[in-house]
Design a protein around this motif. Sequence first.
Motif: not given
Length: 181
Positions: A93-99, A120-122, A147-152
Amino acid sequence: MCSKYFENMLNRNKQDINSYVNSNDLERYLSHLRFDNPFVYRHSDLPNEIDSLFQGNNSLAIILLNDNHPSGVGHYVALRKDGADTSGMDLYTWFDCLGNAIPDDIQARFQRKSKVEFTRTALMSKKENLCGKYCIAFANAGNIPLPLFASILTSSKSYSADQLVANLYRLNYGDNVLEVE
């Protein structure tokens, strides 16, 4: 109290809770993960094969991108090794907070039998300097799907994702699940 612990930890040697974190801060704040090897890397020091970052019990690598940029401003991203599927394909899993997409030179370092999940969601505003804190939140959230992390982080009606991450003590880490209090 847990919230005061995080507040004090993040403010140690910092003037403001919104201040950025550096590589030393990342290693200190995430020392409870007890990895066998270092897990914070400079982009320019990455090995030719990404898998070599995950020796021993290391399942996380935080990478400072653009570490040799003339401006001196880098950007932290996180890479988590999630294991392998039944066919033997390595899962990451690649996580970039800027998407942002995975840089081509890093993408080329994955073995052919690898699958990398990314979004790709910032989450972070481009005017903030919180990428290191986003990596801390991602690491502490455990192995939940991206996706769950981002939705939280985007589900709060009272706080933006930047506000939640800037104030990490507002996050409750338990049972490998991240919940907004």
